[in-house]
Design an enzyme around this catalytic site. Structure first.
Site, mmCIF file in Angstrom:
data_model
loop_
_atom_site.group_PDB
_atom_site.id
_atom_site.type_symbol
_atom_site.label_atom_id
_atom_site.label_comp_id
_atom_site.label_asym_id
_atom_site.label_seq_id
_atom_site.Cartn_x
_atom_site.Cartn_y
_atom_site.Cartn_z
ATOM 1 N N SER A 226 1.740 4.087 0.490
ATOM 2 C CA SER A 226 0.314 3.769 0.394
ATOM 3 C C SER A 226 -0.014 2.661 1.375
ATOM 4 C CB SER A 226 -0.030 3.305 -1.026
ATOM 5 O OG SER A 226 -1.339 2.762 -1.090
ATOM 6 N N TYR B 91 1.069 -1.688 -9.008
ATOM 7 C CA TYR B 91 1.037 -0.530 -8.109
ATOM 8 C C TYR B 91 1.426 -0.940 -6.690
ATOM 9 C CZ TYR B 91 -0.842 3.464 -5.497
ATOM 10 O OH TYR B 91 -0.983 4.538 -4.654
#
Length: 683
Positions: free
Chosen positions: A560, A573
């Site tokens: 990501s 996350y």
């Protein structure tokens, strides 16, 4: 009255849908009839015949070649003799009517020259058993009387068509013939009569063989000899675990000359044959019907170890046997090759038999690998039948070579379409049932890969696999990537379905958008277990298989932009994404010596189709940014340099770019797919 072509297709589909009648893509059928020539307005007699390639069970109009019978039969007057009979295949093109349909096959002469309106040429196991029996001619007469005539072996072609035409003319009572070493041919005045005659020959041969087999069993014997206890089948769970461990090794050996896909079969008929006393001598004789050995090679590789031999011992013996097989195949080629022969196409086995475990078959596609296994089962049935009524005696090795390295077969291979970029590669995509995972699975399959769709939701994973093309393209497996056992099971499923794994996409993930003070230990552990631990487990188990195969491989992490971008309320996350990003670097450094490339992709938020966003993450992030959840995709796009929303297919395209043919020297790279987030630029 229905059209001859329609009758032919219906008959072909019925015959081809029953494996007792013919093998996949084996045999051909025809029908003659009259139509008006649109040029002359006169009636013209035509032949509709199954063209080259294709399968009787699925034959359609476009699979038929259409020829003028008067022109085709006129070829008899210019036939230059058996030494030049291959020239007649090109001559068939000058007999085509209208657009001609499919390309005429080598067997076209058999259909056009025989004086019958309808002709079937089939490869039933029972018929080939008679055809390969040492005293097949006498047994054919015993089985059928004078209704079915024996034709000695001759390679398919124009001369065989002439031979059968003459035999029919000389035997007006006959309904068909047994072709030595090959199959059967039947004919009839109507389509129904032809089909009836074909089935009569097949069923009568089956009954003849069954009766002889029953006599042997009454005497306490078996066509393949007694069971050797040390070669008997292992219990199912143990057998399949051993098969999964061996499959990548065998696939790697079978791919020495060219990459192959694999198929595993442990059906009762296979396991019984592998346990029998006559396994080795019969396997050494090889197959006989041309359709069989063109797909299975002239003979299989047989492991000569007991069923309970340790995997390490089997692997060591396989390496020795594989080298011996290659040397033996090269010697076979040298014995029979002429200056005009095509080059040796590869010396690796297409069939590998492991007693107690099963059969591994190989091909350039999953379908061809599967079909190769099916053909060897046909061969087992043929050998059993021949041994029940006589002695199995296949055609001579020199004749097998003439067909395997036939110029016409070579031309057929050259006409094959160019393989897709990821052909022969097996991909495993975690979180593959939705969002980025599904788009990636779709793109990899479209580029030629076989795909294992791994997801927590088995139903959705199987549905995606079915959409991709079913078992010859993809399978769906239930996988919790936090479970070491389930990850191992997913890799084993890939090995049993396709032979191994070449390409892994670590995509499974989830997210909880919370600030530092709101993030619980449970939140932290869950996200790290799924993405950090899960990626580690998948990469480790896939690497084991890739190293065993010796074919290199690709491991892709869907990380990501958050692995380098510090955003608010995202501690768990983003930290686990940073963990994934560094796994890419660490594994690239470690696995490079094995030819395994490890790369990562850093997307921006992918809202559309995302299981993560639909599961509450979208609402949470929208709240953080103060926008409506329906506008989140546009919000993300608005903060990028390109002002465009990132979609699942954009990430899938990056996966293909990293695993396709153009970036083969690239490893340890992170590719941003974020429409340009300056704060996430790699430094």
């Amino acid at each position: 009255m229905s059209h001859p072509a329609a009758e032919l297709i219906a008959r072909s589909n019925r015959l081809g849908s029953d494996a007792r009648n013919t093998n996949y893509a084996g045999g051909n059928t025809s029908a003659a009839g009259t139509e008006t020539d649109p040029v002359t307005g006169q009636d013209v007699e035509l032949l509709w015949v199954k063209g080259s390639g294709g399968d009787l069970g699925t034959l359609r109009q476009e699979g038929l070649a259409v020829l003028r019978l008067d022109r085709m039969r006129a070829l008899v007057d210019v036939y230059p003799g058996v030494e030049r009979e291959d020239e007649m295949v090109e001559a068939f093109d000058y007999c085509l009517h209208g657009k001609g349909g499919a390309a005429p096959s080598i067997d076209t002469a058999m259909h056009g020259l025989v004086d019958a309106a309808h002709v079937d040429h089939l490869h039933p196991d029972s018929g080939i058993a008679l055809a390969t029996a040492a005293d097949g001619a006498a047994l054919t007469r015993e089985c059928f009387g004078d209704r079915v005539v024996w034709v000695p072996w001759r390679r398919p072609g124009f001369q065989l068509g002439l031979d059968i035409a003459e035999i029919k003319q000389q035997n007006p009572q006959a309904i068909g013939c047994v072709l030595g070493g090959h199959g059967i041919t039947a004919w009839g005045a109507t389509s129904a009569e032809c089909e009836e005659n074909s089935l009569m020959i097949i069923r009568t041969a089956e009954q003849f063989i069954a009766a002889r087999t029953a006599e042997l069993e009454a005497q306490g014997t078996h066509p393949f000899g007694p069971i050797r206890d040390e070669y008997a089948a292992l219990p199912e769970a143990e057998r399949r675990a051993k098969a999964a461990a061996l499959a990548p090794v065998i696939r790697g050996l079978a791919s020495t000359d060219a990459p192959q896909l694999g198929h595993f079969t442990d059906s009762e008929v296979v396991l019984d044959f592998l346990a029998r006393e006559k396994l080795a001598p019969l396997a050494e004789l090889g197959t006989s019907c041309p359709d069989h050995f063109l797909r299975t090679k002239v003979k299989p590789l047989v492991v000569d170890l007991p069923a309970d031999a340790p995997v390490e011992e089997v692997v060591a013996r396989l390496t020795e046997l594989h080298q011996a097989y290659r040397e033996d195949y090269a010697a076979y080629y040298e014995r029979h090759a002429t200056p005009d022969s095509p080059a040796l196409r590869g010396a690796d086995p297409a069939i590998v038999l492991v007693p107690g475990v099963g059969m591994f078959s190989f091909g350039r596609t999953k379908q061809t690998a599967r079909v190769a296994g099916e053909f060897y089962i046909n061969a087992i049935n043929v050998m059993r039948g021949a041994e029940a009524i006589s002695t199995y005696t296949p055609i001579e090795e020199s004749e097998k070579f003439r067909i395997e390295y036939w110029a016409l077969e070579e031309a057929k291979l050259q006409r094959m379409p160019r393989p897709k970029p990821l052909a022969t590669r097996v991909a495993l995509v975690t979180g593959g049932a939705s969002g980025i995972g599904k788009a990636t699975a779709e793109r990899l399959a479209a580029e030629g890969a076989c795909v294992v769709v791994a997801d927590l939701d088995l139903g959705k994973a199987q549905a995606v696999a079915e959409e991709l093309g079913g078992a010859d393209v993809a399978i769906g497996v239930q996988t919790d990537v936090t479970s070491e056992a389930q990850v191992q099971e997913a890799i084993a499923a890939a090995a049993l379905a396709f032979g191994g794994v070449d390409l892994v996409v670590n995509n499974a993930g989830l997210s909880l958008s919370k600030s530092l003070l709101e993030t619980t230990v449970k939140d932290w552990d869950l996200q790290h277990e799924v993405m950090a631990r899960g990626s580690f487990l998948v990469a480790r188990e896939a690497a084991r298989v890739m190293i065993a195969q010796g074919l290199g491989g690709d491991i892709i992490y869907i990380s990501s932009k958050n692995s380098v971008f510090a955003g608010p309320n995202n501690i768990a996350y983003s930290a686990t994404k940073a963990d994934q990003a560094h796994q890419v670097r660490l594994l690239a450094a470690e696995l490079g010596e094995h030819g395994i490339r490890v790369n990562g992709i850093n997307p921006d938020g992918v809202v559309r189709g995302s299981g993560i966003f639909a599961g509450g993450w979208g609402a949470q992030r929208a709240k953080v940014y103060g926008v409506d959840e329906s506008e989140l995709g546009q919000y993300y796009a608005g903060r990028t340099l390109l002002k465009k929303e990132v979609l699942p297919e954009h990430v899938a395209a990056a996966v293909f770019a990293l695993t396709g043919p153009d970036l083969v020297q690239t490893t340890g790279l992170h590719v941003p797919v974020d429409s340009g987030v300056a704060a996430a630029f790699l430094r």
